[in-house]
Design an enzyme around this catalytic site. Structure first.
Site, PDB file in Angstrom:
ATOM      1  N   ARG A  48       9.203   3.801  -7.744  1.00 18.45           N
ATOM      2  CA  ARG A  48       9.936   2.543  -8.017  1.00 18.45           C
ATOM      3  C   ARG A  48       9.157   1.580  -8.755  1.00 18.45           C
ATOM      4  O   ARG A  48       8.027   1.904  -9.260  1.00 18.45           O
ATOM      5  CB  ARG A  48      10.190   1.798  -6.376  1.00 18.45           C
ATOM      6  CG  ARG A  48       8.888   1.538  -5.830  1.00 18.45           C
ATOM      7  CD  ARG A  48       9.026   0.582  -4.713  1.00 18.45           C
ATOM      8  NE  ARG A  48       7.661   0.249  -4.234  1.00 18.45           N
ATOM      9  CZ  ARG A  48       7.536  -0.340  -2.825  1.00 18.45           C
ATOM     10  NH1 ARG A  48       8.536  -1.049  -2.041  1.00 18.45           N
ATOM     11  NH2 ARG A  48       6.101  -0.573  -2.572  1.00 18.45           N
ATOM     12  N   CYS A  56      11.012  -0.354 -17.561  1.00 16.44           N
ATOM     13  CA  CYS A  56      10.459  -1.021 -18.671  1.00 16.44           C
ATOM     14  C   CYS A  56      11.118  -2.440 -18.840  1.00 16.44           C
ATOM     15  O   CYS A  56      12.189  -2.455 -18.813  1.00 16.44           O
ATOM     16  CB  CYS A  56      10.596  -0.195 -19.779  1.00 16.44           C
ATOM     17  SG  CYS A  56      10.285  -1.502 -21.674  1.00 16.44           S
ATOM     18  N   GLU A 112       8.786  -7.444  -6.007  1.00 15.73           N
ATOM     19  CA  GLU A 112       7.328  -7.465  -6.545  1.00 15.73           C
ATOM     20  C   GLU A 112       7.193  -6.880  -8.062  1.00 15.73           C
ATOM     21  O   GLU A 112       6.725  -5.941  -8.424  1.00 15.73           O
ATOM     22  CB  GLU A 112       6.703  -6.286  -5.513  1.00 15.73           C
ATOM     23  CG  GLU A 112       6.337  -7.084  -4.286  1.00 15.73           C
ATOM     24  CD  GLU A 112       5.280  -6.172  -3.366  1.00 15.73           C
ATOM     25  OE1 GLU A 112       4.862  -5.182  -3.747  1.00 15.73           O
ATOM     26  OE2 GLU A 112       4.843  -6.953  -2.533  1.00 15.73           O
ATOM     27  N   CYS A 162       3.956  -2.421 -19.299  1.00 21.01           N
ATOM     28  CA  CYS A 162       4.447  -1.213 -20.088  1.00 21.01           C
ATOM     29  C   CYS A 162       4.063  -1.072 -21.339  1.00 21.01           C
ATOM     30  O   CYS A 162       3.786  -2.009 -21.780  1.00 21.01           O
ATOM     31  CB  CYS A 162       5.854  -1.163 -19.996  1.00 21.01           C
ATOM     32  SG  CYS A 162       6.851   0.247 -20.990  1.00 21.01           S
ATOM     33  N   GLU A 167       7.300 -11.298   2.901  1.00 20.22           N
ATOM     34  CA  GLU A 167       6.897  -9.984   3.671  1.00 20.22           C
ATOM     35  C   GLU A 167       5.521 -10.106   4.346  1.00 20.22           C
ATOM     36  O   GLU A 167       4.506 -10.572   3.911  1.00 20.22           O
ATOM     37  CB  GLU A 167       6.968  -8.880   2.930  1.00 20.22           C
ATOM     38  CG  GLU A 167       8.030  -8.197   2.187  1.00 20.22           C
ATOM     39  CD  GLU A 167       7.608  -7.128   1.273  1.00 20.22           C
ATOM     40  OE1 GLU A 167       6.876  -6.461   1.276  1.00 20.22           O
ATOM     41  OE2 GLU A 167       8.673  -7.046   0.301  1.00 20.22           O
ATOM     42  N   GLU A 213       7.169   5.402   3.306  1.00 19.90           N
ATOM     43  CA  GLU A 213       6.871   4.326   4.319  1.00 19.90           C
ATOM     44  C   GLU A 213       7.435   4.318   5.685  1.00 19.90           C
ATOM     45  O   GLU A 213       7.323   3.616   6.553  1.00 19.90           O
ATOM     46  CB  GLU A 213       7.373   2.997   3.634  1.00 19.90           C
ATOM     47  CG  GLU A 213       6.891   2.492   2.543  1.00 19.90           C
ATOM     48  CD  GLU A 213       7.340   1.218   1.776  1.00 19.90           C
ATOM     49  OE1 GLU A 213       8.527   1.149   1.887  1.00 19.90           O
ATOM     50  OE2 GLU A 213       6.533   0.561   0.918  1.00 19.90           O
ATOM     51  N   LYS A 214       7.355   5.817   5.919  1.00 18.49           N
ATOM     52  CA  LYS A 214       7.828   6.304   7.399  1.00 18.49           C
ATOM     53  C   LYS A 214       6.803   5.816   8.522  1.00 18.49           C
ATOM     54  O   LYS A 214       7.158   5.453   9.821  1.00 18.49           O
ATOM     55  CB  LYS A 214       8.230   7.574   7.558  1.00 18.49           C
ATOM     56  CG  LYS A 214       6.996   8.516   7.181  1.00 18.49           C
ATOM     57  CD  LYS A 214       7.723   9.702   7.474  1.00 18.49           C
ATOM     58  CE  LYS A 214       6.760  11.037   7.074  1.00 18.49           C
ATOM     59  NZ  LYS A 214       6.149  11.101   5.670  1.00 18.49           N
ATOM     60  N   HIS A 237       4.884   2.897   8.001  1.00 20.74           N
ATOM     61  CA  HIS A 237       4.548   1.362   7.871  1.00 20.74           C
ATOM     62  C   HIS A 237       5.058   0.732   8.905  1.00 20.74           C
ATOM     63  O   HIS A 237       5.879   1.048   9.618  1.00 20.74           O
ATOM     64  CB  HIS A 237       5.083   0.927   6.743  1.00 20.74           C
ATOM     65  CG  HIS A 237       4.772  -0.499   6.049  1.00 20.74           C
ATOM     66  ND1 HIS A 237       5.119  -1.502   6.824  1.00 20.74           N
ATOM     67  CD2 HIS A 237       3.849  -0.805   5.240  1.00 20.74           C
ATOM     68  CE1 HIS A 237       4.324  -2.701   6.214  1.00 20.74           C
ATOM     69  NE2 HIS A 237       3.781  -2.194   5.079  1.00 20.74           N
TER      70      HIS A 237
HETATM   71  C1  GLA Z   1       5.498  -4.504  -0.595  1.00 22.74           C
HETATM   72  C2  GLA Z   1       7.202  -3.919  -1.057  1.00 22.74           C
HETATM   73  C3  GLA Z   1       7.688  -3.695   0.051  1.00 22.74           C
HETATM   74  C4  GLA Z   1       6.933  -2.359   1.070  1.00 22.74           C
HETATM   75  C5  GLA Z   1       5.665  -3.146   1.463  1.00 22.74           C
HETATM   76  C6  GLA Z   1       4.967  -2.146   2.206  1.00 22.74           C
HETATM   77  O1  GLA Z   1       5.313  -5.609  -0.433  1.00 22.74           O
HETATM   78  O2  GLA Z   1       7.631  -5.105  -1.388  1.00 22.74           O
HETATM   79  O3  GLA Z   1       9.084  -2.995  -0.418  1.00 22.74           O
HETATM   80  O4  GLA Z   1       6.861  -1.574   0.049  1.00 22.74           O
HETATM   81  O5  GLA Z   1       4.931  -3.659   0.290  1.00 22.74           O
HETATM   82  O6  GLA Z   1       3.659  -2.675   2.488  1.00 22.74           O
HETATM   83 ZN    ZN Z   2       8.195  -0.885 -22.289  1.00 22.65          ZN
END
Ligand code: GLA
Ligand code: ZN
Length: 686
Positions: A111, A115, A150, A155, A312, A360-361, A363
């Protein structure tokens, strides 16, 4: 800019019900209610679900979710979902895929994979934001917008390279100007055609490795960093404008990463385009509290003191370190209040329900794989949720008052670490944190400020490692000091201009007149080496001998007084700390990195001289922070230690908001305990 008015401190977090069968959704709503959760950040990674192919959009599941949230009395922080492009898009339009620093064209995967200069990405991301805004503009569950997620990878693809050239044409106008700025006569780099310019990757100028960010041409790389930050800002703005066109008073934000100190994006430049700043924070158990305090204060500083969102944090574990211990009982609550103490108007988690598959299972989540409420983590979350409901709206909009400004600058940070300086161990954030920590331990609140901030409202302005002095800054600082302000800076300051070209005529360049010194040489110390600072003119508690490290400069006073000198080496006896009286004020210079005790005593004496008083005395491990609103002062007392702690809060009677009782005199805080004391300003000043 939309003003944010929330009914209470928002409580909730990332919620990805699209990963689960619908039967579970009702159970989730029940659990949310139980936990006092009122806000769900949704649709953050659902692009491929919402747009299965180029022409088709389907939001049925999202309609249903929005309705369900509304029926359950919850609000949505609606993601635009553009942080992971669909696989079909990568296959059909490879321009969405990035090229790494090493020059590898990535395939579809992970994810945060688009670009920022891909025409396809920009077009479809903008369209998605429009579609969502059109669809949900009147939906009663809609509270705020969360663009992408985030944001901010770098790139090095051909589209980025072409866009970089255009960006440079805008910035410099002519190649002559560019050649000047980049100092291209060095290593025969003169450019005669814009097409000759390439991105500073590992294949060209880059010398980056795991512990350094070095490059052969600082000017080029610095501009690439600016360009990349701007490219992403444009992407953000494409979505922002798409939303605002349809919903003019929408509240739009995006979650800042890297605990708020994400190097690739100049968040000071971004913040004016967010209706409210939001950050993600993922400390480890052993991360010092002042590390988080610094980041929260920085987030508050980004919009000139305005509150921000804690978008978060993990309710329990993270899953992406080598070893991932549990957050200990009470720590999630304590750290949540720490954010609120420093300006947060939400406490949100990643995530509300734990995924069953993929990365992330494991997390942390409010609802664990067990699927019910009978877990330690759920209980702690529910207790906090109920507490936040009781707190209501009283704290919303409260601001922190400070007379100390700490100057922070992303471009300066980049420049310091792009290389060729005295030591790879010289890190901007380390130096900032050291000065921040001294104020944190003194219980003196600070504001993070930028070069554009009006300085008149501060008594003390501290600018550690002000390596790059941008045009006009030295003049502005001179005026501040002339008017009676105290200015503090350190070694390796005033050296370079905004292109990272050295200012000729001696260090610290344009700051030389204000500081009343000339720095002749800079000595770097290996990490295990120390020098000593010996105080010649005692100042407050500052007296005797201290350790220093990292770098020692050979300074000649030109009007400044020598307060302390170096104790060792061939420059023994030369100034280590100077004070220059200038106009009504003073400009101080530390020619090395002093130890903690020195910093504490020195900065304390400077504050005392200015009548800046600590919030309240407290033992180590107890954090104190204040917010104020409508004549009321809210004092947060946070016990980060594992032992009960006593502090004296004075004899006035104050309300304690979490227990609902009143307190005065000596109070005792349980291990990991928190109190929020409310009193009115008239009393506080009496
Ligand atoms: C980031 C992302 C979330 C998740 C958390 C896990 O902050 O924004 O989607 O992946 O990390 O710590
Ligand atoms: Zn690029």
């Amino acid at each position: 800019m939309t003003r944010c008015a929330f009914p209470k401190i928002l409580y909730g977090g990332d919620y990805n019900p699209e990963q689960f069968p619908k039967e579970i959704w009702d159970e989730d709503m029940r659990l949310f209610r139980l936990a006092g959760i009122d806000t769900a950040t949704i649709n953050v990674f659902s692009w491929s679900l919402n747009q299965p192919d180029e022409e088709t959009y389907c939001f049925d599941w999202l309609d249903e979710l929005m309705n369900k949230l509304h029926d359950s009395g919850m609000r949505a922080c609606l993601g635009t979902g553009t942080a992971a492009h669909p696989a079909w898009m990568a296959r059909k339009y490879p321009d969405v895929l990035t090229v790494t620093y090493d020059g590898k064209k990535r395939k579809y995967g992970r994810r945060h994979n688009s670009c920022p200069n891909s025409p396809t990405f920009r077009r479809y991301a903008g369209q998605m934001a429009s579609k969502l805004a059109e669809r949900y503009k009147d939906h009663p569950a809609l509270l705020l917008w969360h663009v992408n997620n985030e944001i901010g990878i770098r790139c090095y693809c051909d589209n980025c390279e072409r866009a970089f050239r255009e960006w440079l044409k805008q910035r410099y106008g002519t190649l002559e100007q560019l050649n000047q700025a980049w100092y291209t006569r060095f290593w025969g780099h003169t450019f005669y055609d814009w097409e000759e310019i390439v991105l500073p990757s590992a294949l060209s100028e880059g010398l980056q490795n795991s512990n350094s960010d070095q490059t052969a041409f600082q000017g080029i790389t610095l501009d690439y960093y600016r360009f990349n930050s701007d490219s992403w800002l444009e992407c953000y703005l494409i979505e922002y404008r798409a939303i605002k066109e349809i919903i003019p008073d929408a509240v739009v934000t995006t979650n800042f990463q890297g605990n708020g100190t994400y190097k690739p994006l100049d968040y000071f430049k971004w913040a004016p385009h967010l209706d409210i700043v939001a950050l993600d924070i993922y400390p480890e158990n052993h991360t010092p509290e002042s590390y988080m305090a610094f980041r929260y204060d920085l987030m508050r500083g980004l919009k000139d003191g305005a509150p921000f969102l804690l978008m978060e944090q993990s309710p329990s574990v993270i899953n992406w370190k080598a070893v991932n211990p549990l957050k200990r009982p009470g720590v999630m609550r304590l750290r949540s209040y720490q954010a609120v103490a420093r300006g947060a108007e939400s406490v949100m988690f990643f995530q509300l329900r734990r995924s069953l598959g993929a990365y992330e299972k494991f997390h942390g989540a409010v609802i664990d794989h067990a699927g019910h409420e009978h877990t330690r983590v759920f209980r702690e979350c529910a207790e906090l949720g109920q507490e936040l409901q009781r707190l209501g709206s009283g704290l919303l909009g409260a601001r922190t008052e400070s007379r100390v400004g700490l100057l922070f600058d992303w471009e300066n940070w980049w420049a310091v670490e792009l290389g060729g300086g005295p030591s790879v161990h010289l890190k901007y954030l380390d130096q900032m944190q050291k000065y921040y920590d001294a104020f944190y331990e003194l219980r003196i609140p600070v504001d993070f400020i930028h070069e554009g901030t009006e300085l008149g409202r501060y008594d003390l302005v501290v600018a550690p490692l002000l390596y790059m002095a941008k045009p006009g800054l030295a003049r502005k600082l001179e005026q501040f000091v002339q008017g009676g302000g105290t200015f503090v800076t350190t070694f390796f300051s005033g050296i370079a201009d905004e292109h990272d070209r050295v200012v000729p005529g001696g260090y610290p360049g344009e700051l030389r007149r204000l500081l009343g010194i000339w720095v002749e040489e800079i000595d770097a110390l290996f990490p295990d080496r120390r020098n000593r600072i010996v105080v010649k003119q005692p100042f407050g508690l500052l007296d005797g001998s201290y350790e220093c490290r990292l770098a020692c400069e050979i300074v000649h006073p030109e009007g400044a007084e020598t307060i302390a000198v170096f104790g060792e080496d061939f420059y023994r006896g030369s100034p280590a700390l100077t004070r220059h009286r200038y106009g009504q004020g003073e400009a101080w210079y530390a020619a090395t990195e002093p130890d903690r005790r020195f910093l504490g005593q020195w900065l304390q004496a400077l504050c005392e001289a200015k009548g800046i008083r600590p919030l309240c005395a407290a033992p180590p491990g107890v954090e104190v922070a204040e917010r104020a609103k409508d004549g009321a002062i809210y004092t947060f007392v946070l016990n980060h230690s594992d032992a009960a702690q006593k502090i004296h809060i004075g004899d006035d009677i104050r309300q304690e908001l979490l227990s609902g009782g009143t307190v005065s005199g000596e109070i005792e805080l349980a291990p990991k305990g928190v109190m929020i004391l409310k009193h009115n300003r008239a009393l506080a000043q009496a």
